[in-house]
Write an enzyme that holds these catalytic residues in place. Structure first.
Site, PDB file in Angstrom:
ATOM      1  N   VAL A 195      25.852   9.666  54.025  1.00 17.84           N
ATOM      2  CA  VAL A 195      24.369   9.308  54.829  1.00 17.84           C
ATOM      3  C   VAL A 195      24.325   8.122  54.518  1.00 17.84           C
ATOM      4  CG1 VAL A 195      22.163   9.545  54.280  1.00 17.84           C
ATOM      5  CG2 VAL A 195      23.111  11.160  53.744  1.00 17.84           C
ATOM      6  N   HIS A 196      24.423   6.991  53.601  1.00 16.51           N
ATOM      7  CA  HIS A 196      23.803   5.151  53.461  1.00 16.51           C
ATOM      8  C   HIS A 196      24.869   4.979  54.842  1.00 16.51           C
ATOM      9  CE1 HIS A 196      21.579   6.071  50.289  1.00 16.51           C
ATOM     10  NE2 HIS A 196      21.153   4.769  50.303  1.00 16.51           N
ATOM     11  N   GLU A 197      26.550   4.909  54.707  1.00 14.07           N
ATOM     12  CA  GLU A 197      27.325   4.676  55.674  1.00 14.07           C
ATOM     13  C   GLU A 197      27.371   5.529  57.032  1.00 14.07           C
ATOM     14  OE1 GLU A 197      30.099   1.847  57.203  1.00 14.07           O
ATOM     15  OE2 GLU A 197      29.692   2.639  55.183  1.00 14.07           O
TER      16      GLU A 197
END
Length: 704
Positions: free
Chosen positions: A640-642
């Protein structure tokens, strides 16, 4: 000659193997008042594990069941032991808790002197006041590690008595329900955020002056940069590029957010279909829900790319879309689980009616019909043996924890299933056996009723009464990502408090824009110009350390202000407007000594969601081990962060993804001999990573 200073009397030192000289004790308390205690701070450390430290926990288990002082790696994401218990004496807890439950902390705790609760800000002891220490006595017995515990304070005696009685009552029922059903009960309590002025801990903190100094520094920096921009550009925001970005396509962004919010009501319609029996949640309903959530998130990302929004609009839409996805998931999966419980309850109620409609056998024990029901039925159940066991051992509550949503009683192995098979086989049942079977079924129905009631103590929101548009709309507005049937609420809205936090929101935004325009935008523009003129990667790489250096302090300040803006200002406004009483949006993450502690404390709403719907669900549904479930949780978070970075920079590099996964070996390293127990070194390591990491990663995405 002056007299020597009087020396306070001290008790003679005890032998080193005696636990009475320890500063902290843990153990169990029996009904006879004998406490089985042992020393050990590892099990009581709140700094290392991010939990509330407990001085003494009354339990009614056997003397051998002493709390384990070793904290293993398997409990990194396990919250089974930190539920707030009103009958537990808590040290170093939030001051918003009732003062009657707070023991001594610090030097006074060793002598256990009695202090009266100090009046709180409202003049009452019970709300904001706290008890400096509690008075208890430990008298040695003839057995090592065993002491007679007594208390003069009637309130403390009552707390200990209730704790012992409740622990005895629940001893046979205390099973890890979350590992079976895939849901972990979240503990919602009335509390304030750490920096909230309503929290006495904020004004009573010994670091209160540093908080004041920080904000004075922020204001002076804002004034300095604003005056410089006004002199050079005629505007406090300088060239105002960031404001121009934020003003672009604002109306479309607002309409998009409204559509995303309205689409969340799909969950209500879907759960109505499940409730009416058109869809079975366990047989495919959850798959349809996951497909919908994937399509929903894909639509948000695709629309952001189609509109070619600036990064400010894109990240807002994406993050808000992720919030809505998590809310939909929690609402759907919890209600889907309850739908299975509801169907099982209806099945058992029908079975109970059929049982009560049967005519019991009244033949004497020597008759042929009696031998029939004392033997085995065609289903292989020994009714006589089953009845004797049930009568002698009693019917345990929650007799079939693994079958709380099962409606296939033919393959199920439980007491209820045995009764169902006996009834379906048409076996001859006498009066005593019928009464036993009724007790088994009624106990299960009662337990399922409590499960359907959940946190709704008055039953107004018990399933399926909670399936209302208003209930879902309220959940969407609440500052939590974990759906429950009810939450602790406050009585009224403090509109002055709303105004205060709203003003702080816009004030922090102004400071963030000035800092971004003055310190971050020039470094970003420099990297863009390097690419536009075709500078080779080797030359750009030589500029990399300087770009990292230029953005070190600005990005750290922006990171801190962004956190404060969301978790202290915006969420508190939402909580006040919705009368949401649990303001535990974050813990003291700034004291983190490991990365897993930081991951738990800096964003409690997201962590609670991952804990219930990813970590525990993967254990119960896919039967993963704790280590595998932890890896799956970190993997999802890293993806999700990427995704956010890829959408912001419009390219996939994977830098943040691998840095996120690197936290797992860092957690293991922090628990090694080199760092374990070294709080200062661990905290320094944490802050170095938080200080350098954002600037380093941002520069990587910009330069390469």
């Amino acid at each position: 000659m002056a007299e020597p200073a009087a020396v306070a009397p001290q008790r003679p030192p005890l032998e080193s193997q005696d636990t009475l000289d320890a500063t902290q004790l843990s153990g169990t308390l029996g009904r006879d008042g004998i406490a089985a205690l042992q020393a050990g701070q590892a099990a009581l450390s709140s700094v290392r594990e991010g939990t509330e430290a407990r001085d003494f926990v009354p339990q009614s288990q056997s003397d051998a069941a002493i709390m384990d002082a070793d904290v293993s790696d398997d409990t990194i994401e396990d919250y089974d032991e930190i539920e707030l218990d009103p009958d537990t004496l808590v040290a170093n807890a939030r001051k918003s808790m009732n003062g009657a439950y707070r023991p001594a902390v610090g030097p006074e705790s060793s002598v256990m002197s009695t202090q009266q609760p100090k009046p709180g800000k409202n003049g009452k002891n019970g709300k904001y006041g706290k008890r400096g220490s509690i008075q208890i006595r430990l008298e040695k017995t003839d057995r090592k590690g065993r002491y007679v515990l007594t208390a003069d304070d009637p309130e403390i005696r009552e707390i200990l008595r209730q704790g012992v009685e409740r622990e005895e009552l629940e001893a046979s029922d205390k099973k890890p329900r979350a590992r079976v059903r895939g849901f972990r009960d979240m503990v919602f309590t009335r509390q304030f955020t750490t920096f909230d002025r309503q929290n006495p801990a904020s004004s009573d903190s010994p670091f209160f002056g540093f908080f004041t100094l920080f904000w004075i520094g922020m204001v002076l920096m804002f004034l300095q940069v604003s005056l410089k921009n006004w002199r050079e550009y005629g505007s406090i925001l300088g060239d105002n590029e960031i404001m121009k970005l934020m003003n672009r396509d604002v109306l479309v962004l607002g309409l998009t957010d409204a559509v995303m919010c309205a689409a969340c009501f799909e969950g209500y319609l879907f759960q109505l279909l499940v409730r009416k029996g058109y869809l079975n949640w366990g047989r495919g309903g959850w798959i349809i829900q996951n497909i919908w959530q994937s399509a929903y998130l894909g639509g948000v990302v695709g629309w952001a790319y189609f509109r070619d929004w600036p990064w400010t609009h894109t990240i807002f839409a994406l993050l808000h879309g992720l919030v809505f996805v998590m809310k939909q998931h929690s609402y759907a999966f919890y209600n889907g689980y309850l739908s299975g419980v509801y169907r099982r309850k209806a099945l058992l109620e029908e079975m109970l009616n059929n049982l009560q409609a049967m005519d019991p056998v009244t033949s004497p024990p020597t008759s042929p019909s009696s031998s029939q029901f004392l033997g085995q039925t065609s289903s292989g159940i020994d009714l006589g043996d089953f009845a004797k066991k049930a009568d002698s051992a009693g019917i345990k509550r929650r007799p079939s924890m693994g079958h709380r949503t099962s409606t296939n009683l033919q393959t199920e192995k439980s007491d209820v299933a045995s009764v169902a098979q006996a009834i379906e086989a048409g076996s001859a049942i006498d009066v005593d056996q019928m009464q036993t079977f009724e007790r088994v079924i009624k106990a299960e129905i009662q337990d399922l009723t409590k499960e359907l009631q959940g946190k709704s103590l008055d039953g107004k929101n018990a399933y399926p009464k909670n399936l209302r548009l208003g209930n879902l709309a309220e959940f969407i507005c609440l500052p939590t990502l974990v759906y429950e049937l009810d939450y602790p609420r406050q009585d009224s809205i403090n509109w002055w408090y709303v105004l205060e936090k709203t003003t702080a929101t816009f004030g922090v935004l102004c400071v963030m824009m000035v800092i971004s325009q003055a310190f971050i935008y020039p470094a970003v523009a420099k990297t863009v110009r390097m690419k536009e003129i075709g500078m080779p990667i080797e030359e750009r790489w030589r500029e990399f350390p300087f770009i990292v250096s230029d953005m070190l302090f600005p990005l750290l300040i922006e990171q801190l202000l962004t956190w404060y803006l969301i978790w202290e200002c915006i969420l508190n406004v939402l909580a006040e407007l919705t009368k949401f009483a649990d303001r535990g949006f974050y813990g003291d993450w700034w004291n983190s000594v490991t990365w897993d502690q930081y991951a738990r404390d800096w964003n409690r709403p997201v962590h609670n969601f991952l804990l219930r719907h990813v970590y525990h669900s993967s254990i119960s549904t896919f039967h993963l081990s704790r280590n595998s479930a932890t890896f799956a949780t970190f993997l999802l978070s890293a993806l999700v962060h990427e995704m956010c970075m890829a959408i912001m920079f419009k390219k996939v590099r994977g830098y943040l993804f691998w840095m996120q996964l690197l936290q797992m070996p860092l957690v293991a390293f922090s628990r090694s001999r080199l760092l374990k127990g070294r709080v200062v070194l661990g905290n320094v390591t944490f802050w170095l990573g938080l200080f350098v990491g954002p600037s380093f990663l941002t520069s990587l995405y910009l330069v390469i």
